[in-house]
Enzyme design. Structure first.
Site, short mmCIF file in Angstrom:
data_model
loop_
_atom_site.label_atom_id
_atom_site.label_comp_id
_atom_site.label_asym_id
_atom_site.label_seq_id
_atom_site.Cartn_x
_atom_site.Cartn_y
_atom_site.Cartn_z
N HIS A 27 19.39 20.76 65.58
CA HIS A 27 18.64 19.82 66.26
C HIS A 27 17.77 20.60 67.00
O HIS A 27 16.82 19.84 67.77
CB HIS A 27 19.64 19.04 67.25
N ASP A 32 24.95 21.35 61.71
CA ASP A 32 23.73 21.58 62.77
C ASP A 32 23.54 22.78 63.00
O ASP A 32 23.34 23.25 64.14
CB ASP A 32 24.39 20.99 64.05
N SER A 59 21.50 25.03 73.87
CA SER A 59 21.75 25.26 72.28
C SER A 59 21.31 26.12 71.26
O SER A 59 20.13 26.53 71.39
CB SER A 59 21.28 23.65 71.79
#
Length: 505
Positions: A134, A164, A256
């Site tokens: 993402h 992901d 992230s």
């Protein structure tokens, strides 16, 4: 005072009452040893943690030489704006406007604030960077900056929406890249001390230096926020079936793709700012564990290939008293049926790992990956038995990026037939053939195209030899290189056609 020092000072304050109940000298030594371990772990891992700067601007199309490929390949390329004159000598208003626009698009400039950002870790000295998918999804340009203000523009080497995860490939050679050391994510325990290295709010976008934080593992096998409906979850992230590590380390936007480390400085998880992304309140932060299953996914992405998740081909009852999953049906032509599993069997373990509910089965079969064999332990009528099953492929919707694609002999690329069973294809009431491989792509103006072959048809034989997997199909086509081959092809009406095409060397 540094962030690390502040964290350790707070830790010392927090554990002081406990230490007071022990021998003061021994307690002080323990705390000093812990502080030293944290500092050494950070020092060991920090050179391997990157700040990832991302743009999704369409303005790069105005610079044809540096426009991204825009063909789904992940080739984003570099960007070099016009020559800049800091004193604006002889520049018209239009020239000045263009210079400012180019400066805003040039993520390699230390003072250019990115519109989107994240973190990543070096996994190969050749220039491979692991991050969350993402972070870079739909990017038009990506720049990776490492500690010491080193960096390079990057392409998306491979991207997998179901895990992901994505791997970037640096375009320019960055000397002395240090791959992070992987730990054993299968041995992580609740209460274990952990360290995070990441770039919350793009803290390291100027110099690439990540921020550190300290905490513990709060829980294992947590679900990512998302749709609670099992059918809908199966179409999305595998982490919605309970794979994530939960930590009390606060992970904000930009974290992230960062590193979650043990006290040896080894990567045991890839941090993800799930709470910030979902807009919900969640306890602490989450990380994708670097266990055996996820490591298999990372290895595939590092090769630049598509991740092909395992598929067993069973319909399941709800959790069977927390002691396995009961099979309610085994569709013909799928791995479970071929291996002899039957309605009523209760699957209790996969590759030695206990199956308590449907989520366990989804994760263990999925991360086993297509083409591999899984050992299935099951109960039938009170007796325990074991069977080896070669897994087919789980259909993953969404945008997959793979820089290394399979060959197209004769103009054909094929896939596991199981993807057709999971997609709404074919006329209502007609079923997928029970053998063969699905035609995934027919290259325009190729021999296959001229012969009228179509996507979603099923090739059952090559020169009379049955093909059950893409690997078998490509092997038979390679053996026939330079010759004409006969393909047996079936559609949803199960009628068989024989088609001859030329396969070039």
């Amino acid at each position: 005072m540094s962030r690390t020092a502040v964290t350790l000072s707070l830790l010392a304050f927090a554990v002081t009452p406990w230490l007071a109940r022990a021998d003061d000298r021994a307690g002080g030594k323990d705390l000093a040893a812990l502080q030293e371990a944290v500092e050494q772990a950070i020092e060991r891992a920090e050179p391997s943690v990157a700040c990832i700067l991302v743009s999704r601007s369409e303005a790069y199309a105005g610079y044809p030489k540096f426009a991204p490929a825009n063909d789904g390949s992940g080739r984003l390329g570099k960007f070099v704006g016009p020559v800049r004159d800091p004193f604006h000598r002889g520049m018209s208003d239009q020239d000045l406007k263009l210079q400012k626009q180019a400066q805003a698009l040039d993520l390699s400039l230390p003072d250019t604030v990115p519109e989107s950002f994240g973190s990543g870790v070096v996994i190969d000295a050749s220039g491979l960077i692991l991050t969350n998918a993402h972070v870079v999804r739909d990017a038009t340009k990506v720049y990776v900056r490492l500690p010491g203000n080193r960096g390079s523009w990057a392409d998306i080497h491979a991207l997998d929406p179901r895990s992901d995860l994505a791997v970037l490939k640096l375009i320019d050679k960055v000397p002395d890249l240090k791959p992070i050391r992987f730990g054993d994510g299968d041995k992580v325990k609740k209460g274990q001390f952990v360290i995070s290295l990441a770039n919350p709010f793009a803290a390291g976008f100027r110099d690439g230096s990540p921020s550190s934080a300290f905490g513990i593992i709060g829980a294992l096998k947590r679900r990512a926020p998302g749709n609670p409906n099992e059918v809908e979850r199966s179409k999305q992230s595998i982490h919605q079936f309970g794979t994530l590590l939960q930590t009390d380390v606060g992970l904000r936007l930009g974290s992230s793709g960062g590193a979650l480390l043990n006290l040896d400085g080894e990567l045991i998880g890839l941090t993800t700012a799930t709470a910030a992304l979902s807009g919900s309140e969640t306890p602490g932060g989450f990380a994708v564990p670097m266990d055996a299953g996820v490591k298999r996914v990372v290895e595939v992405l590092a090769r630049g290939e598509e991740v092909e998740y395992g598929f067993l081909g069973v319909q399941m009852e709800p959790a069977f008293n927390g002691k396995g999953v009961q099979v309610s049906a085994t569709p013909p032509g799928m791995p479970a049926a071929a291996a002899g599993l039957r309605t009523g069997d209760v699957i209790v373990a996969i590759d030695g790992k206990e199956v308590k509910d449907n989520d366990d089965l989804f994760v263990l079969i999925g991360l086993g990956l297509a083409g591999n064999k899984a050992r299935i332990d099951y109960d039938r009528g009170g007796g325990r038995d074991t069977v080896m099953v070669e897994l087919a492929k789980f259909f993953v919707p969404g945008s997959v990026i793979a820089s290394k694609r399979p060959p197209a002999p004769g103009g054909l690329r094929v896939d596991y037939r199981s993807v057709l069973n999971q997609r709404p294809v074919g006329p209502f009431g007609q079923r997928v053939p029970d053998e063969g491989v699905a035609i995934r792509e027919v290259v325009s103006n190729s021999p296959a195209d001229r012969a009228g072959l179509q996507r979603d048809k099923v090739v059952t034989h090559v020169n009379g030899r049955p093909v059950a997997t893409p690997k078998q199909f490509y092997a038979e086509m390679a053996a026939a290189a330079g010759k004409e081959v006969e393909l047996r092809v079936r559609g949803f009406d199960n009628a068989e056609d024989k088609v001859r095409i030329e396969v070039k060397n």
